[in-house]
Structure formats: structure tokens, C-alpha cells
Design an enzyme around this catalytic site. Structure first.
Site, PDB file in Angstrom:
ATOM      1  N   HIS A 204      70.949  95.773 143.904  1.00  0.00           N
ATOM      2  CA  HIS A 204      69.597  95.682 143.614  1.00  0.00           C
ATOM      3  C   HIS A 204      69.333  96.122 142.083  1.00  0.00           C
ATOM      4  O   HIS A 204      68.173  95.919 141.526  1.00  0.00           O
ATOM      5  CB  HIS A 204      68.761  96.865 144.315  1.00  0.00           C
TER       6      HIS A 204
HETATM    7  C1  UD1 Z   1      64.729 101.763 141.305  1.00  0.00           C
HETATM    8  C2  UD1 Z   1      65.186 102.607 140.145  1.00  0.00           C
HETATM    9  C3  UD1 Z   1      66.708 102.377 140.427  1.00  0.00           C
HETATM   10  C4  UD1 Z   1      67.266 102.937 141.692  1.00  0.00           C
HETATM   11  C5  UD1 Z   1      66.292 102.103 142.651  1.00  0.00           C
HETATM   12  C6  UD1 Z   1      66.825 102.765 143.838  1.00  0.00           C
HETATM   13  C7  UD1 Z   1      63.960 102.738 138.102  1.00  0.00           C
HETATM   14  C8  UD1 Z   1      63.621 102.218 136.650  1.00  0.00           C
HETATM   15  N1  UD1 Z   1      64.652 102.011 138.585  1.00  0.00           N
HETATM   16  O1  UD1 Z   1      64.875 100.383 140.916  1.00  0.00           O
HETATM   17  O2  UD1 Z   1      67.397 103.275 139.188  1.00  0.00           O
HETATM   18  O3  UD1 Z   1      68.612 102.589 141.609  1.00  0.00           O
HETATM   19  O4  UD1 Z   1      64.913 102.228 142.482  1.00  0.00           O
HETATM   20  O5  UD1 Z   1      66.667 101.866 145.042  1.00  0.00           O
HETATM   21  O6  UD1 Z   1      63.160 103.537 138.357  1.00  0.00           O
HETATM   22  N2  UD1 Z   1      59.737  96.590 145.699  1.00  0.00           N
HETATM   23  C9  UD1 Z   1      58.953  96.316 146.916  1.00  0.00           C
HETATM   24  N3  UD1 Z   1      58.802  97.275 147.848  1.00  0.00           N
HETATM   25  C10 UD1 Z   1      59.327  98.586 147.710  1.00  0.00           C
HETATM   26  C11 UD1 Z   1      59.959  99.079 146.440  1.00  0.00           C
HETATM   27  C12 UD1 Z   1      59.933  97.876 145.629  1.00  0.00           C
HETATM   28  O7  UD1 Z   1      58.629  95.165 147.044  1.00  0.00           O
HETATM   29  O8  UD1 Z   1      59.174  99.476 148.452  1.00  0.00           O
HETATM   30  C13 UD1 Z   1      59.792  95.634 144.830  1.00  0.00           C
HETATM   31  C14 UD1 Z   1      58.660  95.462 143.692  1.00  0.00           C
HETATM   32  O9  UD1 Z   1      58.426  94.074 143.728  1.00  0.00           O
HETATM   33  C15 UD1 Z   1      59.090  96.120 142.596  1.00  0.00           C
HETATM   34  C16 UD1 Z   1      60.541  95.829 142.401  1.00  0.00           C
HETATM   35  O10 UD1 Z   1      61.031  96.231 143.899  1.00  0.00           O
HETATM   36  O11 UD1 Z   1      58.159  96.200 141.393  1.00  0.00           O
HETATM   37  C17 UD1 Z   1      61.093  96.923 141.671  1.00  0.00           C
HETATM   38  O12 UD1 Z   1      61.070  98.410 142.228  1.00  0.00           O
HETATM   39  P1  UD1 Z   1      61.142  99.597 141.141  1.00  0.00           P
HETATM   40  O13 UD1 Z   1      60.892 100.658 141.831  1.00  0.00           O
HETATM   41  O14 UD1 Z   1      60.404  99.377 140.035  1.00  0.00           O
HETATM   42  O15 UD1 Z   1      62.795  99.473 140.726  1.00  0.00           O
HETATM   43  P2  UD1 Z   1      63.923  99.316 141.739  1.00  0.00           P
HETATM   44  O16 UD1 Z   1      64.850  98.352 141.423  1.00  0.00           O
HETATM   45  O17 UD1 Z   1      63.468  99.776 143.123  1.00  0.00           O
HETATM   46  N1  UDP Z   2      70.413 103.278 151.335  1.00  0.00           N
HETATM   47  C1  UDP Z   2      69.923 103.206 152.713  1.00  0.00           C
HETATM   48  N2  UDP Z   2      69.585 101.900 153.185  1.00  0.00           N
HETATM   49  C2  UDP Z   2      69.862 100.853 152.489  1.00  0.00           C
HETATM   50  C3  UDP Z   2      70.663 101.050 151.136  1.00  0.00           C
HETATM   51  C4  UDP Z   2      70.730 102.293 150.847  1.00  0.00           C
HETATM   52  O1  UDP Z   2      69.611 104.117 153.364  1.00  0.00           O
HETATM   53  O2  UDP Z   2      69.530  99.785 152.981  1.00  0.00           O
HETATM   54  C5  UDP Z   2      70.988 104.575 150.990  1.00  0.00           C
HETATM   55  C6  UDP Z   2      72.399 104.724 150.759  1.00  0.00           C
HETATM   56  O3  UDP Z   2      72.986 105.499 151.808  1.00  0.00           O
HETATM   57  C7  UDP Z   2      72.032 105.805 149.543  1.00  0.00           C
HETATM   58  C8  UDP Z   2      70.874 105.464 148.927  1.00  0.00           C
HETATM   59  O4  UDP Z   2      70.121 104.792 149.828  1.00  0.00           O
HETATM   60  O5  UDP Z   2      72.042 107.170 150.347  1.00  0.00           O
HETATM   61  C9  UDP Z   2      71.113 104.493 147.634  1.00  0.00           C
HETATM   62  O6  UDP Z   2      70.205 104.204 146.993  1.00  0.00           O
HETATM   63  P1  UDP Z   2      69.869 102.933 146.233  1.00  0.00           P
HETATM   64  O7  UDP Z   2      71.189 101.927 146.440  1.00  0.00           O
HETATM   65  O8  UDP Z   2      68.572 102.252 146.258  1.00  0.00           O
HETATM   66  O9  UDP Z   2      69.761 103.584 144.691  1.00  0.00           O
HETATM   67  P2  UDP Z   2      70.726 104.157 143.679  1.00  0.00           P
HETATM   68  O10 UDP Z   2      71.647 105.174 144.463  1.00  0.00           O
HETATM   69  O11 UDP Z   2      71.543 102.915 142.919  1.00  0.00           O
HETATM   70  O12 UDP Z   2      69.821 104.486 142.724  1.00  0.00           O
END
Ligand code: UD1
Ligand code: UDP
Length: 354
Positions: A204
Site C-alpha cells: 500500500h
Molecule cells: C496511510 C499512512 C501510512 C500508513 C497507512 C496504513 C499517511 C501519510 N500515510 O496511508 O503511513 O502505512 O495509512 O494503512 O498518513 N482510501 C479509501 N478508503 C479508506 C482509506 C483510504 O478508499 O478507508 C483510499 C483513498 O483514496 C485515499 C487513499 O486510499 O485517498 C490513501 O489513503 P491515506 O489515508 O491518505 O493514505 P494510506 O495510503 O492509507
Molecule cells: N492489517 C489488517 N488487515 C489487512 C492488512 C493489515 O488487519 O488486510 C493489519 C496488520 O495486521 C497490522 C496493521 O494492519 O497490524 C498494519 O497496517 P498497514 O499495513 O495498513 O500500515 P503500516 O503498518 O504500514 O503503517
């Protein structure tokens, strides 16, 4: 003591589940604020219901925007709430835009900040997370670091030693607590998957999903797997693949994001893990699984040094080689604490509250 906790993204709900339970047990008042950064049911609600996290006192419904939009809108709303709630501490987790917004709002109101997962560094300032974590660390009053490496990073940035507490990793507390509740996904047997005979994968990171070349390379590497690959797909990745009309290789089974209990089951029962997630890299280690990290650098350098995590970047060839490896790995010495991180954090908070 009154703690104002800011969460917004999936990994923060999991960490907050541990601390919120500990706050309740110690009669500490917690105002839990969800920024709305993650908002889909399978990215947010599922964690609150499955992990019995108290419903947030407020949901700011800020999500889906650019970094600046998200951070700015959260900052404005969080400031208003902090003025009303007057907490003793603002607690933030990790390195997301929600983390930075919470820290900035509190710093400007002179409310002390406690940062959990302080001191992690990739030393890559092109990562939005690196900016968020550096800035948050520098305005925090208490910095809870999972490892000595993280502590050293903070000391190297001249953060005062007395603010830093090495307490282990709160995600390990979560893994232990929920392990016996791990849940096999309903589709696992139906689709003919076998225990210890599949690869679990998540992707992601912005650096991978925002680059067409990188995401194509990663899928092409995964497509060379000898074992089936289960890929619970983050919405960000799904949107990117759809917009580029990228095809999923036959051996890769894409599913919707799974809840934490199913994720734990998949982690515990896979052959190995391929990921670009920070949290999943550590969970691979907790479950004694080899981790193929599809990034150029990692904050969890100790795992690479121990030889249980390999950085393969976006090289299809290196991904192919690493995921098809049949080597065995040494998981004997443990490096992320004893699973008592939450109680250590609470002791430090008590000791530092007037
Ligand atoms: C964010 C964090 C990242 C973390 C990740 C965990 C920042 C800069 N990044 O990244 O460090 O590893 O969360 O998962 O804060 N979206 C949906 N539905 C949702 C959530 C997101 O559709 O419920 C889509 C939207 O298009 C959104 C995009 O994902 O714009 C990115 O979401 P965002 O929260 O900005 O960043 P992540 O890639 O999720
Ligand atoms: N996770 C989850 N379901 C998924 C993918 C990840 O519950 O489909 C959990 C995973 O076990 C971990 C956390 O989400 O505890 C990690 O989140 P993510 O990879 O989104 O973010 P990061 O740790 O890179 O910030």
C-alpha cells in the site's frame, strides 16, 4: 489524568486497542478522537467492533484528500476539541497525517504530547511518513521508542535523553492478546488454500502504489511465486491498479482488506510474508515468518540485520528469488519487549503528570 488520543489509520486502531484497554483498567479518562483518515468499513469499523475499542468520542470525518488537505483540516478540528477537552496529554501513534495533525495542534496549545513509536527513521525524506515522524518527535514531551535503535536515532537528533523511554512494541502486546482469537477466513478452505502453503502479501505504500513502474514490477515478481499468494488489498492499491488497468497474475488471489483477527490467522499460518507495511514486517517476526520487504529501506533495520527480513525493493527478479526461498531462519532472540509495553507507557505517563 485525562488523555486525548488521536487515531485515524488502520494500524493506529490496533495500537489504540491495547492502550485504551489499559487506560480503562487504570481508571484513566480517555477522549478517543478518530480523524476519519481511514473510513471504509474494512479499514476502520471492523477494528473497533472486533477489538472492542471504545467508540470514538468524536469522528472528524476528514479523509480521502491530499496530505495538505487532510493535515490542515484535521489540525483545525483537533485544536477546537483540545481547547474544549483540556487534556493532560495528547497521545499520538506512529507516523500518519493524523499523527502530525494531532501533534501540531497540541504543540501550539502547549499541551504535552506523548508519541508512541517514536524514533523510527527510514532516512528517506521523500516518504510522507518520515516527515510526519520527525516533526512529531521534535514537538513531543514523552517519546516511547520500541527499540534501542529508535532511541539512538532520537539522541542523534539531539532530543533530550530524559524524554525518551524504550518500552518495547505495543503491537507485540496486541499480537499476544489477540492470538487465541485469531480467525480463519471463511473463504480459506473453500478456495482450496492450505496451511503453511501460501504466501501472505500486502502492498500500500505511496512509493509503490504511486509509481506505475514499481507496482507493475511488484506484481510481476509476485506472479512468479510457486505458492499461491493471498493479497488483502488496501483501497489505495485497488484504485491504482484499476486506473492503470493492471492485470493480477493467476497465482495471486486478491481479497478485500481483512480484519485484524483474520490477518493474525493468515500471518500465523502462511509460509512467508511479502509486504511493504511497517506493522506487517514486525508481525511477520512475531509469528516467526520470513519477511520479504518490497521497499528500498526499512525503519525496522534490526530485522534485516538478524537475517529474518530481506529488502528487495521493486525488483521483480529479487522478489521472485526471495518468495521462492526454502531456507530456514533463526528467530531465537526476541527484540521487541515482553508484551508489557502498555503498562510501561502508563507508568511513565503517571510519573510525568502533575
Ligand atoms: C496511510 C499512512 C501510512 C500508513 C497507512 C496504513 C499517511 C501519510 N500515510 O496511508 O503511513 O502505512 O495509512 O494503512 O498518513 N482510501 C479509501 N478508503 C479508506 C482509506 C483510504 O478508499 O478507508 C483510499 C483513498 O483514496 C485515499 C487513499 O486510499 O485517498 C490513501 O489513503 P491515506 O489515508 O491518505 O493514505 P494510506 O495510503 O492509507
Ligand atoms: N492489517 C489488517 N488487515 C489487512 C492488512 C493489515 O488487519 O488486510 C493489519 C496488520 O495486521 C497490522 C496493521 O494492519 O497490524 C498494519 O497496517 P498497514 O499495513 O495498513 O500500515 P503500516 O503498518 O504500514 O503503517
Amino acid at each position: 489524568m485525562k488523555v486525548f488520543t488521536v487515531v485515524g489509520a488502520r494500524p493506529q486502531f490496533i495500537k489504540a486497542a491495547v492502550l485504551s484497554r489499559a487506560f480503562l483498567a487504570h481508571n484513566i479518562e480517555e477522549v478517543l478522537v478518530h480523524t476519519g483518515q481511514h473510513y471504509d468499513n474494512d479499514m476502520s469499523d471492523v477494528f473497533f467492533s472486533e477489538l472492542s475499542i471504545p467508540q470514538p468520542s468524536y469522528n472528524l470525518a476528514v479523509g480521502g484528500g491530499t496530505h495538505g488537505q487532510n493535515t490542515g483540516r484535521m489540525l483545525e478540528k483537533l485544536e477546537e476539541l483540545m481547547v474544549v477537552e483540556k487534556p493532560d496529554w495528547v497521545l499520538v501513534y506512529g507516523d500518519t497525517d493524523s499523527t502530525l495533525a494531532g501533534a501540531l495542534a497540541a504543540a501550539k496549545l502547549y499541551i504535552p504530547i506523548a508519541h508512541i513509536e517514536a524514533g523510527l527513521r527510514s532516512f528517506n525524506r521523500r516518504m510522507p511518513e518520515e516527515i510526519n515522524r520527525v516533526l512529531t518527535d521534535h514537538v513531543s514531551s514523552l517519546l516511547f521508542s520500541p527499540t534501542q535503535v529508535a532511541e539512538e536515532n532520537l539522541l542523534n537528533e539531539r532530543i533530550a535523553a530524559e524524554k525518551i523511554h524504550v518500552v518495547g512494541d505495543v503491537m507485540y502486546d496486541a499480537t499476544i492478546f489477540y492470538l487465541d482469537r485469531a480467525k480463519k477466513p471463511s473463504w480459506f478452505d473453500v478456495e482450496g488454500f492450505e496451511v503453511n502453503n501460501f504466501i501472505l502479501c500486502t502492498v500500500h505504500r505511496a512509493e509503490n502504489t504511486d509509481s506505475e513502474i514499481r507496482i507493475r514490477n511488484i506484481l510481476s515478481g509476485l506472479g512468479c511465486s510457486q505458492l499461491p499468494v493471498i493479497l488483502p488489498m488496501h483501497p489505495r492499491t485497488r484504485k491504482k491498479l484499476e486506473s492503470l488497468s493492471i492485470l493480477i497474475p493467476d497465482c495471486v488471489r486478491v481479497v478485500s482488506p481483512v480484519g485484524y483477527l483474520e490477518m493474525n490467522w493468515l500471518e500465523a499460518n502462511c509460509r512467508l510474508i511479502a509486504t511493504d507495511s511497517g506493522g506487517v514486517q514486525k508481525e511477520a517476526y512475531f509469528h516467526k515468518k520470513y519477511c520479504v520487504t518490497m521497499r528500498n529501506e526499512t525503519e525496522w533495520v534490526e530485522l534485516v540485520e538478524k537475517g529474518v527480513n530481506i529488502l528487495v525493493g521493486d525488483s521483480a527478479e529479487r522478489i521472485k528469488e526471495a518468495i521462492n526461498s526454502s531456507d530456514t531462519y533463526d528467530f531465537s532472540e526476541f527484540i521487541y519487549g515482553q508484551g508489557d509495553t502498555a503498562s510501561k507507557i502508563i507508568n511513565v505517563l503517571f510519573a510525568n503528570t502533575q
